[in-house]
Design a protein around this motif. Structure first.
Motif, PDB file in Angstrom:
ATOM      1  N   HIS A 121    -122.566 -36.528  35.003  1.00 30.91           N
ATOM      2  CA  HIS A 121    -122.965 -37.840  35.517  1.00 30.91           C
ATOM      3  C   HIS A 121    -122.372 -38.093  36.898  1.00 30.91           C
ATOM      4  O   HIS A 121    -123.082 -38.543  37.820  1.00 30.91           O
ATOM      5  CB  HIS A 121    -122.516 -38.938  34.551  1.00 30.91           C
ATOM      6  CG  HIS A 121    -122.556 -40.313  35.134  1.00 30.91           C
ATOM      7  ND1 HIS A 121    -123.737 -40.980  35.395  1.00 30.91           N
ATOM      8  CD2 HIS A 121    -121.559 -41.147  35.536  1.00 30.91           C
ATOM      9  CE1 HIS A 121    -123.473 -42.161  35.931  1.00 30.91           C
ATOM     10  NE2 HIS A 121    -122.170 -42.291  36.030  1.00 30.91           N
ATOM     11  N   ARG A 167    -117.775 -32.313  24.700  1.00 28.85           N
ATOM     12  CA  ARG A 167    -119.158 -32.646  25.026  1.00 28.85           C
ATOM     13  C   ARG A 167    -119.222 -33.897  25.907  1.00 28.85           C
ATOM     14  O   ARG A 167    -119.933 -33.925  26.915  1.00 28.85           O
ATOM     15  CB  ARG A 167    -119.955 -32.870  23.740  1.00 28.85           C
ATOM     16  CG  ARG A 167    -121.381 -33.375  23.974  1.00 28.85           C
ATOM     17  CD  ARG A 167    -122.096 -33.616  22.661  1.00 28.85           C
ATOM     18  NE  ARG A 167    -121.376 -34.567  21.836  1.00 28.85           N
ATOM     19  CZ  ARG A 167    -121.456 -35.885  21.989  1.00 28.85           C
ATOM     20  NH1 ARG A 167    -122.195 -36.393  22.952  1.00 28.85           N
ATOM     21  NH2 ARG A 167    -120.782 -36.694  21.190  1.00 28.85           N
ATOM     22  N   ASN A 213    -120.407 -34.314  29.790  1.00 32.04           N
ATOM     23  CA  ASN A 213    -121.448 -35.281  30.145  1.00 32.04           C
ATOM     24  C   ASN A 213    -121.007 -36.178  31.295  1.00 32.04           C
ATOM     25  O   ASN A 213    -121.800 -36.489  32.193  1.00 32.04           O
ATOM     26  CB  ASN A 213    -121.804 -36.140  28.932  1.00 32.04           C
ATOM     27  CG  ASN A 213    -122.628 -35.396  27.901  1.00 32.04           C
ATOM     28  OD1 ASN A 213    -123.202 -34.340  28.198  1.00 32.04           O
ATOM     29  ND2 ASN A 213    -122.695 -35.920  26.687  1.00 32.04           N
TER      30      ASN A 213
END
Length: 230
Positions: free
Chosen positions: A186, A178, A182
């Motif tokens: 980003h 996860r 992320n």
């Protein structure tokens, strides 16, 4: 090897390891762009502190000392993107190692917010973080001596940097899928803000990433690589 910590001189003096035959992954372009922005901003902060102190002391004296072990005598001449490409070209580590290495560096900046990633330390932080990430992700990877040769530092220095790096992270080197996703998102958004739409390669060694909750970042003369695979 130079004891003064001149990484640029070390790179130029060493013979080149044998490169792996591969194309440059997109993550290197994206990551170098993000890190270059970070370093440029932090270098300006240090310069501004220098001006305010007006020669009384260096701006670096007002910055946290947690990353001092990664500081070189001067900023290397090799750019961040060329340095990342060199690491990828000669170590054959998976592209995901660069994302995870960035995660480690980001964790460092959060754990030690008074310390800055600047042009004096970014190259040593990169080679150390990518090497540690490779050990966590890749089933087969080169040892410290080979990474030191590619990164332009001595084996003894890289061993010392690795230990300091791990202690600064409190040995928090596990990255969940996860969190990995992320960070990829980003980095991609950072590129979109600057008008470029690029996606990071998502291939990652599934059994090397922990799905638990996070605790909180010149081609001179070719020669055969040392027997550094472990």
């Amino acid at each position: 090897m130079l004891g003064s910590g001149d990484l640029t001189s070390n790179l130029s003096r060493q013979s080149e390891p044998s490169p792996s035959e591969s194309t440059t992954p997109r993550v290197l372009t994206i990551l170098s762009h993000v890190i270059e922005k970070l370093v440029a901003r932090n270098d300006r902060l240090v310069d501004d502190m220098d001006k305010k102190l007006d020669g009384v002391s260096s701006g670096l004296a007002r910055v946290g000392k947690s990353l001092n072990v990664f500081h070189g005598v001067r900023a290397p001449n090799i750019s961040i993107v060329k340095y990342l490409e060199r690491l990828y070209k000669y170590t054959s580590c998976s592209p995901s190692c660069f994302v995870v290495g960035y995660v480690y560096i980001d964790r460092l900046t959060h754990k030690h917010p008074d310390s800055l990633v600047i042009s004096l330390n970014v190259h040593r932080l990169l080679v150390t973080s990518v090497m540690v990430a490779s050990k966590m992700l890749d089933d087969v990877h080169y040892n410290n001596a080979f990474y030191a040769r590619v990164g332009g530092v001595s084996n003894a220095e890289l061993n010392r940097l690795e230990m300091e790096f791990l202690f600064l992270l409190d040995f928090g080197v596990m990255v969940s899928s996860r969190v990995f996703e992320n960070y990829c998102s980003h980095l991609e958004k950072e590129m979109m803000i600057n008008g470029a739409s690029q996606r990071i390669e998502r291939a990652i060694v599934s059994n090397a990433v922990d799905d638990v909750t996070e605790l909180s970042v010149e081609d001179t003369q070719s020669s055969s690589p040392p027997q550094g695979m472990v």
